[in-house]
Motif scaffolding. Structure first.
Motif, PDB file in Angstrom:
ATOM      1  N   PRO A 203       0.954  -6.537  -9.405  1.00  0.00           N
ATOM      2  CA  PRO A 203       1.142  -5.736  -8.188  1.00  0.00           C
ATOM      3  C   PRO A 203       0.905  -6.573  -6.927  1.00  0.00           C
ATOM      4  O   PRO A 203      -0.080  -7.314  -6.844  1.00  0.00           O
ATOM      5  CB  PRO A 203       0.089  -4.632  -8.327  1.00  0.00           C
ATOM      6  N   GLU A 204       1.802  -6.458  -5.959  1.00  0.00           N
ATOM      7  CA  GLU A 204       1.729  -7.273  -4.750  1.00  0.00           C
ATOM      8  C   GLU A 204       1.775  -6.455  -3.461  1.00  0.00           C
ATOM      9  O   GLU A 204       1.400  -6.967  -2.404  1.00  0.00           O
ATOM     10  CB  GLU A 204       2.882  -8.283  -4.735  1.00  0.00           C
ATOM     11  N   ALA A 205       2.241  -5.218  -3.517  1.00  0.00           N
ATOM     12  CA  ALA A 205       2.353  -4.390  -2.317  1.00  0.00           C
ATOM     13  C   ALA A 205       2.022  -2.947  -2.697  1.00  0.00           C
ATOM     14  O   ALA A 205       2.571  -2.419  -3.670  1.00  0.00           O
ATOM     15  CB  ALA A 205       3.764  -4.477  -1.733  1.00  0.00           C
ATOM     16  N   ILE A 206       1.114  -2.330  -1.936  1.00  0.00           N
ATOM     17  CA  ILE A 206       0.693  -0.964  -2.223  1.00  0.00           C
ATOM     18  C   ILE A 206       0.590  -0.153  -0.940  1.00  0.00           C
ATOM     19  O   ILE A 206       0.523  -0.698   0.158  1.00  0.00           O
ATOM     20  CB  ILE A 206      -0.668  -0.903  -2.962  1.00  0.00           C
ATOM     21  N   TYR A 207       0.583   1.167  -1.113  1.00  0.00           N
ATOM     22  CA  TYR A 207       0.208   2.071  -0.033  1.00  0.00           C
ATOM     23  C   TYR A 207      -0.449   3.288  -0.664  1.00  0.00           C
ATOM     24  O   TYR A 207      -0.424   3.463  -1.904  1.00  0.00           O
ATOM     25  CB  TYR A 207       1.416   2.464   0.832  1.00  0.00           C
ATOM     26  N   VAL A 208      -1.050   4.139   0.154  1.00  0.00           N
ATOM     27  CA  VAL A 208      -1.742   5.322  -0.341  1.00  0.00           C
ATOM     28  C   VAL A 208      -0.835   6.531  -0.174  1.00  0.00           C
ATOM     29  O   VAL A 208      -0.442   6.875   0.948  1.00  0.00           O
ATOM     30  CB  VAL A 208      -3.081   5.537   0.395  1.00  0.00           C
ATOM     31  N   LYS A 209      -0.518   7.178  -1.280  1.00  0.00           N
ATOM     32  CA  LYS A 209       0.401   8.310  -1.286  1.00  0.00           C
ATOM     33  C   LYS A 209      -0.148   9.463  -0.447  1.00  0.00           C
ATOM     34  O   LYS A 209      -1.327   9.831  -0.551  1.00  0.00           O
ATOM     35  CB  LYS A 209       0.634   8.792  -2.714  1.00  0.00           C
ATOM     36  N   ASP A 210       0.721  10.017   0.385  1.00  0.00           N
ATOM     37  CA  ASP A 210       0.417  11.196   1.214  1.00  0.00           C
ATOM     38  C   ASP A 210      -0.720  10.959   2.205  1.00  0.00           C
ATOM     39  O   ASP A 210      -1.303  11.923   2.718  1.00  0.00           O
ATOM     40  CB  ASP A 210       0.072  12.406   0.338  1.00  0.00           C
ATOM     41  N   ALA A 211      -1.040   9.712   2.499  1.00  0.00           N
ATOM     42  CA  ALA A 211      -2.046   9.433   3.533  1.00  0.00           C
ATOM     43  C   ALA A 211      -1.471   9.782   4.898  1.00  0.00           C
ATOM     44  O   ALA A 211      -0.269   9.594   5.142  1.00  0.00           O
ATOM     45  CB  ALA A 211      -2.459   7.965   3.499  1.00  0.00           C
ATOM     46  N   PRO A 212      -2.291  10.279   5.806  1.00  0.00           N
ATOM     47  CA  PRO A 212      -1.785  10.666   7.127  1.00  0.00           C
ATOM     48  C   PRO A 212      -1.562   9.484   8.071  1.00  0.00           C
ATOM     49  O   PRO A 212      -1.080   9.682   9.179  1.00  0.00           O
ATOM     50  CB  PRO A 212      -2.870  11.590   7.661  1.00  0.00           C
ATOM     51  N   GLY A 213      -1.910   8.264   7.659  1.00  0.00           N
ATOM     52  CA  GLY A 213      -1.756   7.110   8.535  1.00  0.00           C
ATOM     53  C   GLY A 213      -1.251   5.888   7.794  1.00  0.00           C
ATOM     54  O   GLY A 213      -0.854   5.948   6.631  1.00  0.00           O
ATOM     55  N   PHE A 214      -1.269   4.753   8.477  1.00  0.00           N
ATOM     56  CA  PHE A 214      -0.761   3.472   7.967  1.00  0.00           C
ATOM     57  C   PHE A 214      -1.752   2.895   6.956  1.00  0.00           C
ATOM     58  O   PHE A 214      -2.912   2.648   7.294  1.00  0.00           O
ATOM     59  CB  PHE A 214      -0.584   2.515   9.149  1.00  0.00           C
ATOM     60  N   THR A 215      -1.309   2.662   5.722  1.00  0.00           N
ATOM     61  CA  THR A 215      -2.193   2.159   4.662  1.00  0.00           C
ATOM     62  C   THR A 215      -1.576   0.996   3.892  1.00  0.00           C
ATOM     63  O   THR A 215      -1.944   0.746   2.739  1.00  0.00           O
ATOM     64  CB  THR A 215      -2.527   3.283   3.664  1.00  0.00           C
ATOM     65  N   LEU A 216      -0.628   0.281   4.480  1.00  0.00           N
ATOM     66  CA  LEU A 216       0.027  -0.793   3.747  1.00  0.00           C
ATOM     67  C   LEU A 216      -0.953  -1.927   3.454  1.00  0.00           C
ATOM     68  O   LEU A 216      -1.762  -2.317   4.305  1.00  0.00           O
ATOM     69  CB  LEU A 216       1.210  -1.343   4.537  1.00  0.00           C
ATOM     70  N   SER A 217      -0.853  -2.460   2.232  1.00  0.00           N
ATOM     71  CA  SER A 217      -1.704  -3.576   1.819  1.00  0.00           C
ATOM     72  C   SER A 217      -0.884  -4.495   0.928  1.00  0.00           C
ATOM     73  O   SER A 217      -0.060  -4.032   0.130  1.00  0.00           O
ATOM     74  CB  SER A 217      -2.929  -3.066   1.054  1.00  0.00           C
ATOM     75  N   VAL A 218      -1.134  -5.809   1.058  1.00  0.00           N
ATOM     76  CA  VAL A 218      -0.387  -6.795   0.275  1.00  0.00           C
ATOM     77  C   VAL A 218      -1.339  -7.798  -0.342  1.00  0.00           C
ATOM     78  O   VAL A 218      -2.398  -8.109   0.213  1.00  0.00           O
ATOM     79  CB  VAL A 218       0.675  -7.515   1.146  1.00  0.00           C
ATOM     80  N   GLN A 219      -0.941  -8.317  -1.517  1.00  0.00           N
ATOM     81  CA  GLN A 219      -1.788  -9.274  -2.223  1.00  0.00           C
ATOM     82  C   GLN A 219      -1.651 -10.684  -1.668  1.00  0.00           C
ATOM     83  O   GLN A 219      -2.535 -11.516  -1.835  1.00  0.00           O
ATOM     84  CB  GLN A 219      -1.435  -9.250  -3.708  1.00  0.00           C
ATOM     85  N   TRP A 220      -0.562 -10.971  -0.961  1.00  0.00           N
ATOM     86  CA  TRP A 220      -0.369 -12.304  -0.393  1.00  0.00           C
ATOM     87  C   TRP A 220      -1.025 -12.402   0.981  1.00  0.00           C
ATOM     88  O   TRP A 220      -1.749 -11.511   1.415  1.00  0.00           O
ATOM     89  CB  TRP A 220       1.116 -12.657  -0.356  1.00  0.00           C
ATOM     90  N   HIS A 221      -0.792 -13.506   1.688  1.00  0.00           N
ATOM     91  CA  HIS A 221      -1.431 -13.752   2.989  1.00  0.00           C
ATOM     92  C   HIS A 221      -0.385 -13.796   4.106  1.00  0.00           C
ATOM     93  O   HIS A 221       0.070 -14.866   4.511  1.00  0.00           O
ATOM     94  CB  HIS A 221      -2.224 -15.067   2.952  1.00  0.00           C
ATOM     95  N   PRO A 222      -0.024 -12.642   4.661  1.00  0.00           N
ATOM     96  CA  PRO A 222       0.995 -12.595   5.705  1.00  0.00           C
ATOM     97  C   PRO A 222       0.506 -13.118   7.050  1.00  0.00           C
ATOM     98  O   PRO A 222       1.318 -13.313   7.963  1.00  0.00           O
ATOM     99  CB  PRO A 222       1.337 -11.104   5.791  1.00  0.00           C
TER     100      PRO A 222
END
Length: 259
Positions: A203-222
């Motif tokens: 897994p490299e990219a996730i978000y939280v389902k039905d969250a009311p705000g921005f929850t993007l997270s990535v395993q790499w170093h952007p």
């Protein structure tokens, strides 16, 4: 007009093996200030100095940074082994409840590497201590030698879900990323959606389902070369937009903001 504040989670280090510090990579501040357009504020992630409540009131959003210490496996019901590496229990005590509070409030955060793993653990997920030891998996760790440019070089494809949040953000279903991590998600936490994977299924990219705000997270170093990288720039730009919306009193749902 004052820029909204992004709290950058710091890591504990010893300078010359004896002087304790809290530190954050300059590239994190660069990405927050010059791509997200926010004011970077380094946070000493230690409950002796700050509380989650104070951070929520002081900052508009949070950058959950990478770091050498790992989340302690006791946080997901496992015993520590040599493979789990170093730990930072003080950071665990701040970031895990902080993630849960941000999800509930709709306050934006962007998780990177360890921060990506913190989001998963905070929501009940588990981690593999060493990805490269799993059958069929790549070595995702940082190359031990070379310049910073070589260590942060793009090394593998991440495939994101067609029509998903990251697909809409990047405008592509495949993007090239760096990779500098040893651990990774074993079981996703409650409401954690895996929206992007490496060629070996990590897994490299996730978000939280039905969250009311921005929850993007990535395993790499952007944060590396964020102003110029075609994947990093839209990620930090979108994060900055979400932070500004929060500061203005408008928590924008992730799916709405990314459409």
């Amino acid at each position: 007009m004052a820029r909204p504040v992004v709290g950058i989670i710091g890591n504990s280090y010893l300078i010359n093996d004896q002087y304790p510090t809290h530190a954050g990579g300059t590239m994190n501040s660069d990405a927050v200030a010059n791509v997200a357009g926010c004011l970077p504020l380094l946070i000493p992630a230690d409950p002796r100095f700050v509380s989650v409540e104070e951070l929520l009131e002081t900052c508009d959003g949070f950058l959950l940074t990478g770091g050498r210490p790992n989340v302690h496996p006791a946080e997901y019901g496992e015993d520590a082994t040599e493979a789990h590496g170093q730990f930072d229990r003080a950071r665990d005590a701040i970031t895990l409840p902080l993630v849960r509070a941000c999800v509930a409030r709709g306050q934006p955060f962007l998780g990177i590497c360890r921060g990506f793993q913190e989001v998963n653990v905070a929501l009940g997920g588990t981690l593999h201590p060493e990805i490269r030891d799993l059958p069929g998996r790549m070595n995702h760790r940082m190359p031990p030698d070379g310049t910073l440019e070589e260590k942060f070089a793009l090394r593998h494809v991440v495939t994101v879900t067609e029509g998903g949040v990251f697909n809409r953000l990047f405008g592509a279903t495949e993007v090239m990323t760096n990779t500098l991590h040893g651990q990774g998600i074993k079981c996703p936490g409650c409401r954690v959606v895996v929206d992007g994977v490496a060629p070996d299924g990590t897994p490299e990219a996730i978000y939280v389902k039905d969250a009311p705000g921005f929850t993007l997270s990535v395993q790499w170093h952007p944060e590396w070369d964020a102003a110029n990288d075609p994947v990093s720039r839209p990620l930090f730009t979108a994060f900055g937009e979400a932070v500004r919306a929060w500061a203005a009193g408008r928590a924008v749902p992730l799916v709405q903001r990314s459409a």
